[in-house]
Design a protein around this motif. Sequence first.
Motif, PDB file in Angstrom:
ATOM      1  N   ILE A 813      40.118  15.672  25.992  1.00  0.00           N
ATOM      2  CA  ILE A 813      39.419  15.600  27.354  1.00  0.00           C
ATOM      3  C   ILE A 813      40.549  16.068  28.528  1.00  0.00           C
ATOM      4  O   ILE A 813      41.635  15.547  28.865  1.00  0.00           O
ATOM      5  CB  ILE A 813      39.106  14.182  27.881  1.00  0.00           C
ATOM      6  N   PRO A 814      40.528  17.712  29.150  1.00  0.00           N
ATOM      7  CA  PRO A 814      41.624  17.749  29.811  1.00  0.00           C
ATOM      8  C   PRO A 814      41.597  17.048  31.105  1.00  0.00           C
ATOM      9  O   PRO A 814      40.381  16.594  31.749  1.00  0.00           O
ATOM     10  CB  PRO A 814      40.938  19.329  30.231  1.00  0.00           C
ATOM     11  N   PRO A 815      42.707  16.883  31.836  1.00  0.00           N
ATOM     12  CA  PRO A 815      42.602  16.082  33.103  1.00  0.00           C
ATOM     13  C   PRO A 815      42.017  16.795  34.422  1.00  0.00           C
ATOM     14  O   PRO A 815      41.785  15.958  35.287  1.00  0.00           O
ATOM     15  CB  PRO A 815      44.107  16.254  33.581  1.00  0.00           C
ATOM     16  N   PHE A 816      41.461  17.891  33.989  1.00  0.00           N
ATOM     17  CA  PHE A 816      40.758  18.860  35.231  1.00  0.00           C
ATOM     18  C   PHE A 816      39.815  19.878  34.530  1.00  0.00           C
ATOM     19  O   PHE A 816      40.040  20.183  33.284  1.00  0.00           O
ATOM     20  CB  PHE A 816      41.638  19.538  36.395  1.00  0.00           C
ATOM     21  N   PRO A 817      38.816  20.194  34.873  1.00  0.00           N
ATOM     22  CA  PRO A 817      37.819  21.215  34.498  1.00  0.00           C
ATOM     23  C   PRO A 817      38.500  22.367  33.831  1.00  0.00           C
ATOM     24  O   PRO A 817      39.168  23.140  34.671  1.00  0.00           O
ATOM     25  CB  PRO A 817      36.548  21.555  35.285  1.00  0.00           C
ATOM     26  N   GLN A 818      38.457  22.625  32.588  1.00  0.00           N
ATOM     27  CA  GLN A 818      38.956  23.910  32.324  1.00  0.00           C
ATOM     28  C   GLN A 818      38.117  24.766  31.577  1.00  0.00           C
ATOM     29  O   GLN A 818      37.356  25.660  32.018  1.00  0.00           O
ATOM     30  CB  GLN A 818      40.226  23.691  31.134  1.00  0.00           C
ATOM     31  N   LEU A 819      37.840  24.722  30.134  1.00  0.00           N
ATOM     32  CA  LEU A 819      36.800  25.308  29.372  1.00  0.00           C
ATOM     33  C   LEU A 819      35.392  25.298  29.829  1.00  0.00           C
ATOM     34  O   LEU A 819      34.499  26.084  29.732  1.00  0.00           O
ATOM     35  CB  LEU A 819      36.989  24.987  28.020  1.00  0.00           C
ATOM     36  N   ASN A 820      35.059  23.955  30.385  1.00  0.00           N
ATOM     37  CA  ASN A 820      33.711  23.802  31.050  1.00  0.00           C
ATOM     38  C   ASN A 820      33.498  24.086  32.490  1.00  0.00           C
ATOM     39  O   ASN A 820      32.814  23.395  33.141  1.00  0.00           O
ATOM     40  CB  ASN A 820      33.491  22.364  30.655  1.00  0.00           C
ATOM     41  N   ARG A 821      34.472  24.795  32.984  1.00  0.00           N
ATOM     42  CA  ARG A 821      34.589  25.093  34.433  1.00  0.00           C
ATOM     43  C   ARG A 821      33.369  25.865  34.659  1.00  0.00           C
ATOM     44  O   ARG A 821      32.943  26.884  34.006  1.00  0.00           O
ATOM     45  CB  ARG A 821      35.993  25.779  34.818  1.00  0.00           C
ATOM     46  N   HIS A 822      32.826  25.770  36.031  1.00  0.00           N
ATOM     47  CA  HIS A 822      31.833  26.209  36.543  1.00  0.00           C
ATOM     48  C   HIS A 822      32.063  27.714  36.817  1.00  0.00           C
ATOM     49  O   HIS A 822      33.108  28.105  37.479  1.00  0.00           O
ATOM     50  CB  HIS A 822      31.037  25.863  37.657  1.00  0.00           C
ATOM     51  N   ILE A 823      31.049  28.802  36.262  1.00  0.00           N
ATOM     52  CA  ILE A 823      31.624  30.162  36.504  1.00  0.00           C
ATOM     53  C   ILE A 823      30.579  30.992  37.423  1.00  0.00           C
ATOM     54  O   ILE A 823      29.407  30.621  37.172  1.00  0.00           O
ATOM     55  CB  ILE A 823      31.444  30.711  35.020  1.00  0.00           C
ATOM     56  N   TYR A 824      30.955  31.656  38.179  1.00  0.00           N
ATOM     57  CA  TYR A 824      29.996  32.209  39.364  1.00  0.00           C
ATOM     58  C   TYR A 824      30.294  33.881  38.848  1.00  0.00           C
ATOM     59  O   TYR A 824      31.238  34.318  38.581  1.00  0.00           O
ATOM     60  CB  TYR A 824      30.793  32.100  40.685  1.00  0.00           C
ATOM     61  N   THR A 825      28.886  34.054  38.926  1.00  0.00           N
ATOM     62  CA  THR A 825      28.864  35.661  38.491  1.00  0.00           C
ATOM     63  C   THR A 825      28.300  36.387  39.535  1.00  0.00           C
ATOM     64  O   THR A 825      27.656  35.972  40.232  1.00  0.00           O
ATOM     65  CB  THR A 825      27.766  35.844  37.050  1.00  0.00           C
ATOM     66  N   LEU A 826      28.634  37.807  39.600  1.00  0.00           N
ATOM     67  CA  LEU A 826      28.171  38.450  40.749  1.00  0.00           C
ATOM     68  C   LEU A 826      27.044  39.349  40.252  1.00  0.00           C
ATOM     69  O   LEU A 826      26.592  39.589  39.202  1.00  0.00           O
ATOM     70  CB  LEU A 826      29.320  39.803  41.081  1.00  0.00           C
ATOM     71  N   GLY A 827      26.033  39.420  41.384  1.00  0.00           N
ATOM     72  CA  GLY A 827      24.769  40.123  41.106  1.00  0.00           C
ATOM     73  C   GLY A 827      25.086  41.871  41.144  1.00  0.00           C
ATOM     74  O   GLY A 827      26.270  42.067  41.702  1.00  0.00           O
ATOM     75  N   ASP A 828      24.136  42.628  40.525  1.00  0.00           N
ATOM     76  CA  ASP A 828      24.379  43.929  40.576  1.00  0.00           C
ATOM     77  C   ASP A 828      24.676  44.275  42.250  1.00  0.00           C
ATOM     78  O   ASP A 828      25.634  45.384  42.136  1.00  0.00           O
ATOM     79  CB  ASP A 828      23.123  44.639  39.784  1.00  0.00           C
ATOM     80  N   ASP A 829      23.929  44.078  43.172  1.00  0.00           N
ATOM     81  CA  ASP A 829      24.021  44.536  44.323  1.00  0.00           C
ATOM     82  C   ASP A 829      25.453  43.845  45.066  1.00  0.00           C
ATOM     83  O   ASP A 829      25.607  44.558  46.128  1.00  0.00           O
ATOM     84  CB  ASP A 829      22.590  43.961  45.296  1.00  0.00           C
ATOM     85  N   GLU A 830      25.999  42.946  44.347  1.00  0.00           N
ATOM     86  CA  GLU A 830      27.214  42.460  45.037  1.00  0.00           C
ATOM     87  C   GLU A 830      28.317  42.919  44.596  1.00  0.00           C
ATOM     88  O   GLU A 830      29.481  42.983  45.132  1.00  0.00           O
ATOM     89  CB  GLU A 830      27.238  40.837  44.856  1.00  0.00           C
ATOM     90  N   ARG A 831      28.427  43.578  43.306  1.00  0.00           N
ATOM     91  CA  ARG A 831      29.663  44.199  42.873  1.00  0.00           C
ATOM     92  C   ARG A 831      30.092  45.271  43.617  1.00  0.00           C
ATOM     93  O   ARG A 831      31.409  45.442  43.560  1.00  0.00           O
ATOM     94  CB  ARG A 831      29.212  44.745  41.192  1.00  0.00           C
ATOM     95  N   GLU A 832      29.294  46.078  44.397  1.00  0.00           N
ATOM     96  CA  GLU A 832      29.830  47.228  44.770  1.00  0.00           C
ATOM     97  C   GLU A 832      30.229  46.865  46.475  1.00  0.00           C
ATOM     98  O   GLU A 832      30.808  47.755  46.957  1.00  0.00           O
ATOM     99  CB  GLU A 832      28.675  48.453  45.202  1.00  0.00           C
ATOM    100  N   ARG A 833      29.951  45.615  46.807  1.00  0.00           N
ATOM    101  CA  ARG A 833      30.395  45.319  48.232  1.00  0.00           C
ATOM    102  C   ARG A 833      32.125  44.900  48.403  1.00  0.00           C
ATOM    103  O   ARG A 833      32.573  44.506  47.194  1.00  0.00           O
ATOM    104  CB  ARG A 833      29.530  44.058  48.553  1.00  0.00           C
TER     105      ARG A 833
END
Length: 942
Positions: A813-833
């Motif tokens: 059990i890691p002392p803080f979130p590592q492999l199970n860390r929440h991942i934010y993904t960009l939408g197609d319309d956000e990548r070019e901004r």
Amino acid sequence: PPLAHSFCFSHNNICAMKNQNNIDLTPHHDFSPKQIKAERKRIALPRLQKPLPAHKVKPFNLDTSLQIYTWSAPKIEWPEGLSRWNYTIWEKHIDTDTLSKEEARFWVHATLWSLRCQESQHTLKSPQELRKIDYTQAYTVEEWIALLEGNDPKTGERIDYKYRIQYDSINLLAHAFRLLLTPSERIQILPYLFNPSYTQDAYLEDPRILLPTARSKEELLELQPFARKALEGLAGGYEENDYLVEELVVTYNLADQFKPTLDCALSLTARMTDLLNIMIYHLDNHDLQRTYLEQLNISYDASFFMRDIAVNGLKRIDLWINHALQFNHVRQYADKYLWFSLLKQIHHPDVVLAMLTFAADSRYQIEAEHYLMSARTCTTTWLVSFLSTHPTFKDLTIRLLRQLKQGGHEDLIIAAQDTLDEQGKAELEEHVLNWQHQQAPILQTKDAPPCFNTLNNYTYTQPVWLEHIVFPPQFIKNRSLQLSDKHVLKLIAVLQAQKDSDTSSDLLIKLKQHLDPDALGELGWTIFESWARSDTRTQPSTQWVERALGHIGTDLQLQKAATYLKSWAGHRPHKVLIHLLHMYKIAGTNTALMILKNLSKKLPKKALRVSAHNMLQQIAQTRNLTDAELEDRMIPSCGLDHMGHYTFDYGARTFSLAFADDLRPVLHDNARQKMIKNLPKPNKKDDLQLATQARETFKFMKNLLKTTFAHQIPRLERCMVTGHSWKAKDFQEFLLNHPLMCHIAHRLLWGVRTKNNAISTCFRADEDNNLVDAEDEPFTLPDDAYVSIVHPLDLTEELRTTWGTIFADYEIIPPFPQLNRHIYTLGDDERERDVFTRWGDLKAPGTTLRKFAKRDTIPWTCSSSDPDYCWYNSPAHQIKCVISTDYGDVRGHRWARIYFVANNADNQEDITQLTLKDVPPALLNEVIASLHRYVIAYATEV
């Protein structure tokens, strides 16, 4: 209290012990004749006053007086009422020593007008009304009484007084009536002046200033009838006018009213006052005196104790010991200390046991023990008797008797042992008479290392607060030889010679190489604690003490000293606290630096926090280290061995330190093979000394482990977020093979970072500190590699799944979130901004960004001029991340957004804003997560 009653031994026992042992136990005190005379004067009756000086009159100017009156009038603050009258303006502008009778009459009327001017119409018309009055015309006593009762003396018109006279105007009123009325007339108007029927919420803090005092015994006899009449006319009696009743009775020596007044006070459970105290000492019945002294609430004022000593000597010492011990729980140090300081000046057998109670309190320990050692003739006899009769103080009594024995007073102990029974004599023999301060052969001069010969050049100067202190024995490193008492004093002299130096002298360094560090630390703590518990304000400079623990203290003592430093902030001089911070700089150990780092964040005073931070910067510069490299080197081992283990030895039993899944320290009982939370109390089979030392060590280690993990876990999470890397050598030394950090390293996934900032290979460390890959095969870390904590976005989806399965199988059990860390993904319309505005429909209140940035995982830097702008420079990615809150609506809300700029250009004009797709995924993910936390914490939906 029951505890106090058990302390009072009968005088028959005292006399028996005196006769049996031929020891002089004659009670006495150290109060000077001058003190005794002063206290007797304070309770003397009758109380007469010297004639008043001649009165110089200044002409009365009505316009000037009305102007002063108007300045003090209440200002209209609310539609429904006014603020309070400012009587302090009167005090500033009126010279009471030059009042004429006309001006005195004016200010009496002005004061009475202020009692009804609580509405705007009254306030506005009062100057005109006061101008109509003829101040040249004198009033009779009856007319003054009518006015004070609320009736105009001329027209008979009823006046509505809403409030009683306030304390701020009493002094002026006293001067006015002193000028206008004779003493007998002033007494007659008192009941009407302080009639509580004016209003229920009225107040008058001190009416006694208006009371005239007789100037001769003849005048006193003339005033007594008027005083009796005034006493009868007071509405509400003693309950409503306690101070005034007491003042009337004492000032005019109404002896027949002493007992009734005391009975009233007793029935109302009133606290003791100076006036009640005077009445008590002028009663003829001594038993009655004792009753009132026992039952009236003495509160915290120990001056009553001093008066009783002045009048009756030590006849009632048991009563006052009871009162003194009642305040053993009082938090107000000054109040309790007054009782203690008076008891210190009395030499009486009943005081000895009371002093044992004070000695058990850390605030009085030094001075109480000083008393017990100074009064050793009777102290020794009574301490011996307490050994078997008062088990509560057994350990303390044994320690004090050992000090007496070491001080050369063994004959007094032997003379007193006849008062004990056979069991008591056996205990005295075992714990005291057979005890030897010398635990090893004394180091002889001829066998001593050469540096010890230099000690003869130093002279020990004994401070007052180190008198009667027994210093812990000092040993050569293998504890085969012990230093003589003379050598110990010379060693302290070397410490005194350090003064305000931040580096140990060559001699002290050489001595430390030959001496046992734990024994040295105990010596340093004894000196520090004695200084800390004494009043050093009147003593010479003690900078050597404020730095002594830095020279010879262990991590345990430095940790304990930090508690003192935090509690002293704001109470002790600033320069003393700065000197105390230097002890951690002098020590320079990992624990000392970590404590200093902690103090730089948690000290209550900003100036002290800045000083602690600057010391850390100086240490980093001196060692040619970056802040991150210094932080790696200041991690304490907390006493653990190279594998991160520690065993607590009880002699018959042992307990091993372990860590729960959340890294909370727990214990393994090696005999019963089970986990426990705390070390148990020692039993008969255990070694008491080893067990006591083990329990103290575990208590210290728990606090240090908690502090260390609370700092290191967030630090390592920031290292993962920011892509921080360690050289392979530093990783192995400061993380993998570190006695404490290895427990965190075993719970994390690590990776080798390439030059283009990508993770090439991942590995973990098993419980034996071996590096293994995803196949559980041994992994060899290249010497030139750079190691980072792996972020989940540094891995492919397949590798995340593989390593996630491995961690789950091994229940890591890691002392803080590592492999199970929440991942934010960009939408197609956000990548070019080039600006991230996903939460554009949410608004965050202003002035919250700075507050949030201080507590976030990413080490944001806030603008000193703009509270709505902060940034983070990522050295691993050469990118500057900016989070800002743009101005929004009129209600002060802001819209939150983030953007990124390249941070590798030499010219500021060449800096370009990046599109979101060009930002490394791990960095972008954590910055978005940071903004998300800000929005969740502070934003409100439109």
